[in-house]
Design an enzyme around this catalytic site. Structure first.
Site, PDB file in Angstrom:
ATOM      1  CE  LYS A  79      -4.485   1.013   0.580  1.00 32.94           C
ATOM      2  NZ  LYS A  79      -5.701   0.329   0.145  1.00 32.94           N
ATOM      3  N   GLY A 179     -21.200   6.304   5.324  1.00 34.49           N
ATOM      4  CA  GLY A 179     -20.291   6.748   4.263  1.00 34.49           C
ATOM      5  C   GLY A 179     -20.900   6.475   2.905  1.00 34.49           C
ATOM      6  N   GLY A 181     -19.725   7.537  -0.228  1.00 32.37           N
ATOM      7  CA  GLY A 181     -18.803   7.894  -1.299  1.00 32.37           C
ATOM      8  C   GLY A 181     -18.888   6.884  -2.432  1.00 32.37           C
ATOM      9  CE1 TYR A 185     -26.116   7.286  -5.450  1.00 34.96           C
ATOM     10  CE2 TYR A 185     -24.670   6.196  -7.043  1.00 34.96           C
ATOM     11  CZ  TYR A 185     -25.864   6.843  -6.736  1.00 34.96           C
ATOM     12  OH  TYR A 185     -26.800   7.025  -7.720  1.00 34.96           O
TER      13      TYR A 185
HETATM   14  P1  NAD Z   1     -14.825   7.783  -0.629  1.00 31.86           P
HETATM   15  O1  NAD Z   1     -13.830   8.796  -0.170  1.00 31.86           O
HETATM   16  O2  NAD Z   1     -15.355   7.832  -1.988  1.00 31.86           O
HETATM   17  O3  NAD Z   1     -16.074   7.775   0.384  1.00 31.86           O
HETATM   18  C1  NAD Z   1     -15.955   7.834   1.766  1.00 31.86           C
HETATM   19  C2  NAD Z   1     -17.183   8.595   2.260  1.00 31.86           C
HETATM   20  O4  NAD Z   1     -17.205   8.552   3.685  1.00 31.86           O
HETATM   21  C3  NAD Z   1     -17.190  10.073   1.862  1.00 31.86           C
HETATM   22  O5  NAD Z   1     -18.429  10.397   1.252  1.00 31.86           O
HETATM   23  C4  NAD Z   1     -16.982  10.804   3.184  1.00 31.86           C
HETATM   24  O6  NAD Z   1     -17.624  12.055   3.211  1.00 31.86           O
HETATM   25  C5  NAD Z   1     -17.608   9.832   4.148  1.00 31.86           C
HETATM   26  N1  NAD Z   1     -17.174   9.979   5.525  1.00 31.86           N
HETATM   27  C6  NAD Z   1     -15.954  10.332   5.990  1.00 31.86           C
HETATM   28  N2  NAD Z   1     -15.968  10.339   7.345  1.00 31.86           N
HETATM   29  C7  NAD Z   1     -17.207   9.961   7.712  1.00 31.86           C
HETATM   30  C8  NAD Z   1     -17.839   9.779   8.972  1.00 31.86           C
HETATM   31  N3  NAD Z   1     -17.209   9.985  10.116  1.00 31.86           N
HETATM   32  N4  NAD Z   1     -19.145   9.400   8.996  1.00 31.86           N
HETATM   33  C9  NAD Z   1     -19.804   9.184   7.842  1.00 31.86           C
HETATM   34  N5  NAD Z   1     -19.269   9.361   6.616  1.00 31.86           N
HETATM   35  C10 NAD Z   1     -17.982   9.738   6.567  1.00 31.86           C
HETATM   36  O7  NAD Z   1     -14.129   6.365  -0.297  1.00 31.86           O
HETATM   37  P2  NAD Z   1     -14.531   4.935  -0.857  1.00 31.86           P
HETATM   38  O8  NAD Z   1     -13.738   4.667  -2.062  1.00 31.86           O
HETATM   39  O9  NAD Z   1     -16.006   4.788  -0.876  1.00 31.86           O
HETATM   40  O10 NAD Z   1     -13.922   4.030   0.300  1.00 31.86           O
HETATM   41  C11 NAD Z   1     -14.591   3.875   1.535  1.00 31.86           C
HETATM   42  C12 NAD Z   1     -13.856   2.850   2.386  1.00 31.86           C
HETATM   43  O11 NAD Z   1     -13.765   1.623   1.661  1.00 31.86           O
HETATM   44  C13 NAD Z   1     -12.415   3.230   2.732  1.00 31.86           C
HETATM   45  O12 NAD Z   1     -12.114   2.727   4.012  1.00 31.86           O
HETATM   46  C14 NAD Z   1     -11.584   2.513   1.691  1.00 31.86           C
HETATM   47  O13 NAD Z   1     -10.270   2.258   2.132  1.00 31.86           O
HETATM   48  C15 NAD Z   1     -12.386   1.227   1.571  1.00 31.86           C
HETATM   49  N6  NAD Z   1     -12.185   0.534   0.295  1.00 31.86           N
HETATM   50  C16 NAD Z   1     -12.474   1.150  -0.882  1.00 31.86           C
HETATM   51  C17 NAD Z   1     -12.267   0.476  -2.075  1.00 31.86           C
HETATM   52  C18 NAD Z   1     -12.611   1.113  -3.394  1.00 31.86           C
HETATM   53  O14 NAD Z   1     -12.666   0.397  -4.395  1.00 31.86           O
HETATM   54  N7  NAD Z   1     -12.889   2.392  -3.451  1.00 31.86           N
HETATM   55  C19 NAD Z   1     -11.740  -0.817  -2.067  1.00 31.86           C
HETATM   56  C20 NAD Z   1     -11.471  -1.433  -0.834  1.00 31.86           C
HETATM   57  C21 NAD Z   1     -11.694  -0.731   0.348  1.00 31.86           C
END
Ligand code: NAD
Length: 345
Positions: A79, A179, A181, A185
């Site tokens: 990472k 969350g 995001g 979503y």
């Molecule tokens: P993202 O940044 O698109 O979305 C995260 C969302 O969480 C944002 O909308 C943010 O405003 C919200 N948020 C932040 N703090 C918060 C809180 N205290 N309470 C509620 N909402 C809060 O990120 P993502 O890509 O959706 O990833 C989310 C999680 O999933 C992360 O931990 C990431 O490491 C993990 N993840 C993502 C992927 C991927 O493909 N994107 C893959 C594996 C793991």
């Protein structure tokens, strides 16, 4: 001393990357290349200290070793983090400078998207580097590879609901999503289409409004979501949300979400078992992203093959949860043991 860092955990290699010409401070952590080249996303975050960034990258990197192993991928774990605000106007320059460090590893490490680094940013990383996946240009316009992760989350909730509630469908199942995001979503969309009732939160009002209007979700305050009166809790924001304060307040009987490092510490896995909560280990269920997007590393890009592989997560998840139930042990421990066996085999 660095080697005594509590999260060092036998990392093969850790690189501190600096480029004063653009103000780059980044870290690349390679936990293991036992099963293949290390693979794991690149996160951009304004960490308050280098120590915080180091702890995060080491924990995430080890998690990738376990995730890739349990997902059955011929990949090791790594990472990287860039210490910067993703809104910083210098972001493209920081990404370009960082990618030269990744290139210098000559394929021992492949990276992709994570928090603060999206598919378009991955294309910027790829300008100077051959070892980038989940790039926007690999897909049709508008497709975000995080959707692979969300599909894995949906598959995980279906598998978890079978074990926890003995039900085959999600009609009327009450799910709290923390969350909204990229992953949260898209997970809400799958759940809504399957008939689930959503309770949601985010720190951004616009993200909440979208899910409320599109999927008829009920919104709650960010500090209330873990305690919502629901069947399933899906953490999809930042890590460490399952801790001494939140676990006693959780009403859901199943936890299955996409955030990394959900357990604040290892003993919280046992706390969930003692509370009678079925927990789908985070790195097992959120492997859909790397399963779907990493295919480019193996020069195989069929979307159908990716989806089929991600749907196969159901079997792994049911096996872990069934063993946890029979043995009365934390699912997180069982998943870790499975991963360790695969890495040492
Ligand atoms: P993202 O940044 O698109 O979305 C995260 C969302 O969480 C944002 O909308 C943010 O405003 C919200 N948020 C932040 N703090 C918060 C809180 N205290 N309470 C509620 N909402 C809060 O990120 P993502 O890509 O959706 O990833 C989310 C999680 O999933 C992360 O931990 C990431 O490491 C993990 N993840 C993502 C992927 C991927 O493909 N994107 C893959 C594996 C793991």
């Amino acid at each position: 001393m660095f080697f005594d860092h509590p999260d060092f955990d036998s990392h093969e290699q850790v690189l501190f990357c600096h480029d004063p010409s653009v103000g780059l401070h980044g870290i690349i952590a390679l936990h293991s290349t036992a099963l293949g080249p290390a693979a794991g996303g690149c996160r951009m975050h304004p960490y308050s200290s280098v120590d915080d960034a180091l702890t995060d990258v080491l924990r995430l990197s080890k998690g990738m070793t376990y995730k890739n192993a349990v997902a059955g991928l011929p990949l090791g774990g790594g990472k990287s983090v860039i210490i910067a605000d993703p809104e910083d106007p210098r972001k493209p320059e920081l990404l370009r400078a960082f990618s030269k460090h990744i290139q210098s590893l000559n394929g021992r490490y492949w990276t992709a998207i994570d928090i603060g680094v999206g598919p378009a940013d991955a294309d910027i990383l790829a300008e100077n580097c051959d070892f980038i996946f989940a790039r926007a240009s690999q897909y049709e316009p508008g497709f975000n590879p995080s959707e692979f992760t969300a599909l894995g989350g949906f598959v995980g909730i279906k598998a978890g609901a079978e074990v926890a509630f003995q039900r085959q469908d999600l009609q009327g199942l009450r799910v709290a999503v923390q969350g909204l995001g990229a992953t949260g979503y898209a997970l809400c969309k799958h759940l809504h289409n399957a008939g689930a009732e959503l309770t949601v939160t985010d720190v951004k009002d616009a993200s909440i409004s979208r899910v409320v209007s599109e999927f008829g979700a009920k919104a709650v305050q960010p500090d209330q979501i873990h305690a919502a009166d629901v069947d399933v809790f899906a953490p999809c924001a930042l890590g460490a949300g399952l801790n001494d304060q939140t676990i006693p307040e959780i009403k859901a009987r199943l936890i299955c979400g996409l955030a990394n490092n959900q357990l604040a510490s290892d003993h919280h896995g046992a706390m969930l078992t003692d509370a009678g909560i079925v927990y789908v280990p985070d790195y097992v269920v959120n492997a859909g992203g790397v399963m779907g997007a990493s295919t480019v590393i193996f020069s195989e890009t069929s979307r159908e093959a990716s989806v089929e592989r991600i749907e196969g997560l159901q079997t792994t998840i049911k096996e872990i949860l069934s063993r946890a139930k029979t043995e009365g042990r934390p699912s997180s421990k069982i998943a870790n043991e499975m991963a360790a066996e695969l890495i040492c085999a």
